[in-house]
Design an enzyme around this catalytic site. Structure first.
Site, PDB file in Angstrom:
ATOM      1  N   HIS A 161      37.225   3.098  -1.997  1.00 26.71           N
ATOM      2  CA  HIS A 161      37.766   2.850  -0.827  1.00 26.71           C
ATOM      3  C   HIS A 161      39.671   1.438  -1.834  1.00 26.71           C
ATOM      4  CE1 HIS A 161      35.214   4.706   1.621  1.00 26.71           C
ATOM      5  NE2 HIS A 161      34.554   4.008   1.321  1.00 26.71           N
ATOM      6  N   ASP A 171      32.454   2.010  12.145  1.00 27.23           N
ATOM      7  CA  ASP A 171      31.595   2.482  11.314  1.00 27.23           C
ATOM      8  C   ASP A 171      30.368   1.928  12.344  1.00 27.23           C
ATOM      9  OD1 ASP A 171      33.126   4.610  10.058  1.00 27.23           O
ATOM     10  OD2 ASP A 171      33.014   3.655   8.242  1.00 27.23           O
TER      11      ASP A 171
END
Length: 556
Positions: free
Chosen positions: A386, A238
């Site tokens: 998540h 990311d």
């Protein structure tokens, strides 16, 4: 251990098995507060630091007008200069960009810059002047295309990658990159090569970062990283969060929330250029090793994905026997790093799994005693964000990594910090790796603060799989304190420490069995030590498949 009350500062040296030792300082009656624990003291009782609402939990992106992200060169002068390692100490990659990106409406053609029009040359040497060695590389241009009315298409400047070879270990080198034939050369930069692989040699400090983005919190994180003077930096996925933007430059904190009717998940590719300019003061001097995260998927025409990621960074894939930019390995002194891909096939018949088997089988733990694995989504995280999302990857690969006695695992994805006890298959295990989540680099998607073990926070199992990672593998636990449940009803035993704060980590390997891990949090723009522990290997206690050459003992 017995403790004594000294009026004066006393240096205590504690000898440990395997001929290792650690020193610490004693200050009067505060002796215990100054001792850094080690994994030999574990497993630890789970600890949660309460979220401080005064912290900058909401991150704001740097604007286009910020001078740190503006283009400061002219013509084909190099910019966005960065370093990355090859598989061994004697080679590095230099990357840079020349020329300007282009954007236009989807129904208008862009004529890309010609990569062959500008040479890819690096001049380098051990002296600033003259730079008596030269390497030639290759160049490319990529596009991000969307076949929908009203959307903007993007074509990059010319991206250059050149590999320097024949370097000496642990030496300072100077370099310039660009095209000398047209007078388009960069300023002179420098870097230091990795030490030769040996149980006695390690980079002094390795910075570990995740989920950076390009916000004011990111700038604090990078400022603190630079102040810690690392010799190597890892980014666990990311990178830019360009996919939180429409192609017209309109951004948001949650794409699906803000743009539910978008015909495709758009991206604003200039954020990649902004990020490259912002990071140059660090990564032009310190090698940066990157692994892909979900925000690098960036699907476009023809179902292409990860195009920016694979184009902009140089990876030692070929040098480490990999055929993919999603997984590769490299050595940094006595550490062997394996970078794994969660967004490409990882099952036992996949190319990645077979490559991993070969790579691990070739690791000589008496040359590179430390084995560190890196990928983006964590297997062991107790946050509800998540939660158990990568369970299929865990089911496929955990046994293999455990059998080769991986020492440490670094992940991101969850925007908070968490360190595990040594764990394998959700069970405390003195031979399991320490899993560390550092997805707290500062991106604009906000901080993760909720935990799956808190009342009302346990996710519906059906919502946990990520469509990009694999199928549904997360079921109720069948054994242990959480048997019959999908979530624990208290902080899990495997979770040793967790805190919601932006920050970064520094890994300092001291010898073949002891390494110091320090997590620095960005408290009120100050770099504060939030967590610190010695991670200790026990090779004589934990069996491992490895090649044996000659026996080394830890020493300093």
């Amino acid at each position: 251990m017995g403790f004594f009350n000294f009026g004066l500062q006393v240096l205590v040296v504690v000898f440990i098995s395997y001929c290792s030792f650690v020193s610490f300082v004693v200050y009067g009656n505060n002796i215990r507060s100054n001792v850094i624990p080690s994994t030999l003291d574990g497993p630890f009782e789970p600890r949660t630091v309460p979220f401080d609402v005064s912290l900058r939990g909401n991150a704001v992106d740097l604007p286009d007008a910020d001078p740190r992200v503006r283009r400061r060169v002219k013509g084909f002068q190099p910019e966005q200069i960065s370093l990355s390692l090859s598989a061994t100490y004697d080679s590095v990659w230099i990357s840079w960009i020349t020329g300007e990106f282009q954007m236009t409406n989807h129904n208008k053609n862009i004529t890309p810059l010609d990569p062959k029009s500008v040479a890819s040359v690096v001049r380098y040497g051990k002296l600033r002047n003259p730079l008596n060695h030269e390497a030639k590389g290759y160049s490319l241009v990529y596009s991000q295309l969307y076949p929908f009315d009203g959307l903007q298409n993007y074509t990059s400047g010319i991206i250059h990658h050149a590999r320097l070879t024949g370097l000496k270990p642990d030496k300072l080198y100077y370099y310039r990159c660009g095209d000398p034939s047209i007078g388009a050369l960069s300023d002179v930069y420098s870097f230091k090569t990795m030490p030769v692989s040996s149980p006695k040699n390690y980079p002094k400090r390795i910075a570990i970062m995740g989920d950076l983005g390009l916000t004011y919190n990111t700038s604090t994180t990078i400022s603190h990283v630079i102040s810690n003077k690392p010799q190597l930096a890892l980014l666990v996925g990311d990178v830019t969060y360009a996919n939180l933007y429409l192609t017209n430059g309109t951004g948001c904190d949650c794409y699906s929330c803000s743009f539910p009717n978008s015909p495709v998940h758009e991206t604003y590719q200039p954020r990649w250029d902004y990020w490259g300019r912002f990071m140059q003061p660090l990564v032009s001097k310190v090698p940066l090793m990157v692994v892909e995260g979900n925000h690098e998927i960036e699907k476009q025409v023809g179902n292409q994905t990860f195009v920016a990621y694979s184009s902009r960074f140089a990876f030692p894939a070929k040098e480490s026997g990999s055929s993919s930019t999603f997984y590769y390995s490299f050595n940094a002194g006595g550490i062997h790093f394996v970078m794994l891909g969660a967004y490409i096939a990882y099952h036992k018949s996949s190319d990645q799994y077979r490559w991993l088997e070969r790579d691990l089988a070739n690791v000589d733990r008496f040359v590179t005693p430390w084995l560190v694995a890196v990928w983006h989504p964590p297997w062991y995280s107790s946050y509800n964000a998540h939660y158990r999302e990568a369970e299929c990857m865990m089911a496929a690969m955990e046994e293999l990594l455990y059998s080769y006695a991986v020492d440490i695992v670094f992940n991101g994805h969850v925007h908070a910090y968490e360190r595990s006890n040594r764990v394998y298959n959700y069970t405390l295990d003195p031979c399991g790796p320490v899993h560390i989540v550092v997805g707290d680099g500062g991106n604009r998607e906000k901080m993760a603060v909720g935990h799956a073990d808190e009342p009302g926070n346990c996710p519906d199992p059906a919502t946990t799989p990520d469509q990009h990672i694999g199928g549904f593998c997360a079921l109720n636990f069948t054994t242990g304190p959480a048997a019959g449940q999908f979530c624990w009803d208290r902080q899990p035993d495997y979770s040793a420490f967790r805190e919601s704060s932006f920050g970064h980590g520094i890994l300092e390997v001291k010898n073949q069995t002891w390494a110091l891990w320090t997590w620095h949090r960005n408290q009120d723009s100050r770099s504060t030590v939030g967590d610190q522990i010695y991670i200790v290997r026990q090779p004589d206690k934990c069996p491992v498949r490895y090649k044996q050459t000659e026996r080394w003992f830890a020493s300093i």
